[in-house]
Write an enzyme that holds these catalytic residues in place. Structure first.
Site, PDB file in Angstrom:
ATOM      1  N   GLY A 199      20.292  15.941   3.796  1.00  0.00           N
ATOM      2  CA  GLY A 199      19.280  14.919   4.010  1.00  0.00           C
ATOM      3  C   GLY A 199      19.363  14.266   5.384  1.00  0.00           C
ATOM      4  CE  LYS A 205      11.575   6.856  15.320  1.00  0.00           C
ATOM      5  NZ  LYS A 205      12.209   6.190  14.177  1.00  0.00           N
ATOM      6  NE  ARG A 239       1.380  10.074   1.485  1.00  0.00           N
ATOM      7  CZ  ARG A 239       2.244  10.588   2.350  1.00  0.00           C
ATOM      8  NH1 ARG A 239       1.838  10.900   3.561  1.00  0.00           N
ATOM      9  NH2 ARG A 239       3.492  10.799   2.026  1.00  0.00           N
ATOM     10  CB  ALA A 263      -0.902   0.009   1.229  1.00  0.00           C
ATOM     11  N   GLY A 307      17.714   1.866  14.573  1.00  0.00           N
ATOM     12  CA  GLY A 307      17.661   1.251  13.250  1.00  0.00           C
ATOM     13  C   GLY A 307      18.058  -0.209  13.220  1.00  0.00           C
ATOM     14  CE  LYS A 320      14.760   6.760  17.336  1.00  0.00           C
ATOM     15  NZ  LYS A 320      15.750   7.539  16.549  1.00  0.00           N
TER      16      LYS A 320
END
Lengths: 429, 429
Positions: free
Chosen positions: A189, A107, A45, A43, A136, A207
């Site tokens: 980024g 989280k 968006r 799925a 991660g 976390k």
């Protein structure tokens, strides 16, 4: 060989990583598990993306409605990677009701709504896996739940937000101001366009709430975590910390005091020799102190599509092992006993205090007097002349109580000789 | 609540640690597992010890014959902590034949006779767990088998022998000779009376054989591991390494080259900035480089009764989970394909070479010439005058092939101007 169908909800960087790794390592995974693990339905968006050749080449049915995934009978494990609270919560509850094991990196959702999700899973007899939610690809959840299952964790310290650690590393290396490094991180980024969750410590609070709940077998909510972000750090603090033999890291801290849990997230001075001080850039690390094993450290990439996908797939394969064995692991961390979180005012640590003040006689005496009046003793102090008749005063205290420190700081801030609010950072050793 | 009986064979430091932790954390373990885990029977060698109050206080039947444990119907999991090959092999095979899951810290036995043990377990439908065999309480086996199950490990570097790391750390800190530090380590209990397995690298070779077999899904035997111990290091080498920005660590190294596996154990120069270089004293660490996760590091105590007991108990509880679910995990590392181990002569790395030679013209030219004739190029060189007309020549090479390096070294050793055999160490970066 039996085939187990996986439903993937969300197809951003992490979702694509899951699809890519699952396909690239299909043979190896099948050999290790004794069954084939295959994407059953995805799925996403954006309908335009569904017609993208890279998606079509997977040969997996794609939908823009997550209900198609959680209602698919051949989907046995749902992997949710859209993040955020809504509709992640709704779709996870629907998947659980439909008897699917759930794997997530979310989280935020688990920290806020873990109770509801874990009890729904318990009732439905399905598992909720969330290794990817903290650090991660580093197997820190697995380590706490399985490796250290027979040990008692006394405390843990984590660098669990890559953006914050990248910012502090760059500020230290280049002596650059926070705002400039943040822009650089956004360009590279490493920081979101809206970086609030990261730089205000909120992500780290989610976390540590999860980690502390697991480690201490109780339930800690994010709202109970004292939370400060890297945004309060100035480049000058990093330089001063270095002069005293420290480095500043954004730490998530949890300690078990028996009667209460201490849990907090803030920029922290730590000794340069501590392994955590060598964790640079976007890397994550968690340092655990447990009674039998002693200290242990887990270090690696805490974010990024592939690193997160490794953790999700480890969990997916765990869920598949359970399906093959017709059993299921408990969905939630075992809650042995609910315990209170210690009020921040009662927490004790050492402090770093930096003051801009008039370069005139008696300033140090007044500051020291205010600290002494609140039972705070000074370990080290440096005073340096700045421009315009100003001076910088930096103090490291011995262990003191947060409530006392805040009271003393309030008084010091009101001194006429102090020209801007004191900068306060905490120390861990 | 269901009760699961554990048989403990061996009652030295580690065995006592298992008994103590199991008793101290009984309630927590029961809450996490959903069943009670209890010692059912203990076998120990010394009958006098069986009558010791500390043993009697456990309230567990004690025997001096391990057969009593493996034949006990109420023992469902056998924990072997006597070490060595015999009678560990015989008792483990007997336990497996009797349908018991087996938990062990015995790297020597598994590295040498893993094939026989794992296939017997496969046939009997029982599990063999060995987290404690490598890096004590650090969950490195679990990380490779479960956390990184969907990733591909390209290489791993481990500091897996605490004795060797303690010796190198002390030699570096104090500038002391190997023999003196070894005596100190023996006095402190960090080295055995007969330290051969540790200081000759044999223990590390057993461990890397197990790790490489798991990481690369193939079967590596200890005999295939190129093995050198810390005994070849002199204090002068540590000082020279530091001058070039390196530290010397005893590393176990395994790399997957696709067509072949490279696997070796030896003292190694590594850059001071690498996290592994900060692992001091008896601590262990394993640094893994995998394709999707990238670098990750696992650090902690690799030996000691309690640290090892934590790992054994994690495994015991895993075996109990399987008993509760009436399923079993595969006993052996999945062997996807047998692959050859690369001959040491074909391995490539950088080298450190230290020569004692006459302080006269032309020596460097001859040495450089011998290296060049074998296709070895020099990266850095320092020549220093020593006493008595002697000089020390230290060279770091660029990457070269081991076979060429050994040939060049042989020639250099025969030079009349060279007064003692060249000291050769390998570099990893």
């Amino acid at each position: 060989m039996r085939r187990i169908g996986i439903g993937l909800i969300g197809f951003g960087t992490v979702g694509q990583g899951v699809a890519r790794l699952l396909s690239a390592n299909a043979e190896m995974i099948a050999a290790r598990l004794g069954a084939t693990v295959a994407l059953q339905r995805i799925a996403l968006r954006d309908p335009a993306r569904a017609r993208n050749p890279s998606v079509e080449s997977l040969g997996v049915p794609v939908t823009t409605d997550w209900r198609d995934v959680v209602d698919d009978r051949d989907v046995r494990v749902v992997c949710e990677v859209i993040g955020g609270l809504d509709p992640a919560r709704e779709l996870m509850m629907a998947a659980i009701r439909n008897g699917k094991h759930v794997v997530t990196a979310n989280k935020h959702l688990l920290a806020e709504h873990g109770d509801e999700i874990f009890s729904a899973a318990d009732n439905a007899g399905v598992e909720v896996h969330f290794e990817a939610a903290v650090a991660g690809g580093l197997p820190i959840i697995r380590t706490i739940r399985e490796g250290l299952v027979a040990d008692r964790i006394d405390a843990l310290w984590g660098i669990v937000n890559g953006t914050s650690n990248f910012i502090l590393t760059r500020m230290e290396q280049a002596g650059t101001a926070f705002a400039d490094v943040l822009r650089e991180a956004q360009a590279a980024g490493y920081a979101e366009a809206d970086p609030t969750l990261d730089i205000e410590g909120i992500d780290a609070a989610h976390k540590i709430a999860l980690l502390a709940s697991l480690a201490f077998a109780t339930r800690i909510r994010p709202g109970q975590v004292f939370t400060r972000g890297v945004s309060i750090v100035e480049a000058a603090d990093l330089a001063w910390a270095a002069r005293f033999g420290f480095r500043v890291k954004h730490l998530a801290i949890a300690k078990d005091h028996g009667d209460a849990i201490e849990v907090r997230v803030h920029p922290t001075l730590i000794p340069r020799e501590w392994l955590l001080a060598s964790v640079s850039g976007v890397l994550n690390a968690v340092y655990i102190r447990s009674r039998a094993l002693g200290p242990s450290l887990y270090y690696g990439h805490g974010a990024g599509g592939d690193a997160t996908a490794v953790a999700l797939l480890g969990d997916i394969i765990d869920a598949c092992r359970s399906l093959l064995a017709f059993r299921h692991a408990p969905a939630r961390p075992t809650e042995v006993a609910p315990r209170p979180v210690r009020e921040m005012g009662d927490v004790e640590c050492r402090y770093y205090l930096r003051l801009a003040c008039s370069d005139q006689p008696g300033v140090l005496a007044r500051v020291a007097g205010a600290l002494a009046a609140h039972d705070i003793s000074i370990a080290e102090v440096v005073q340096e002349r700045a421009a315009d008749g100003q001076a910088t005063l930096v103090l490291l205290t011995h262990r003191a109580r947060e409530r006392n420190m805040q009271a003393a700081r309030g008084e010091i801030d009101r001194f006429d000789v102090v020209s801007q609010p004191a900068r306060l950072l905490r120390i861990e050793e």
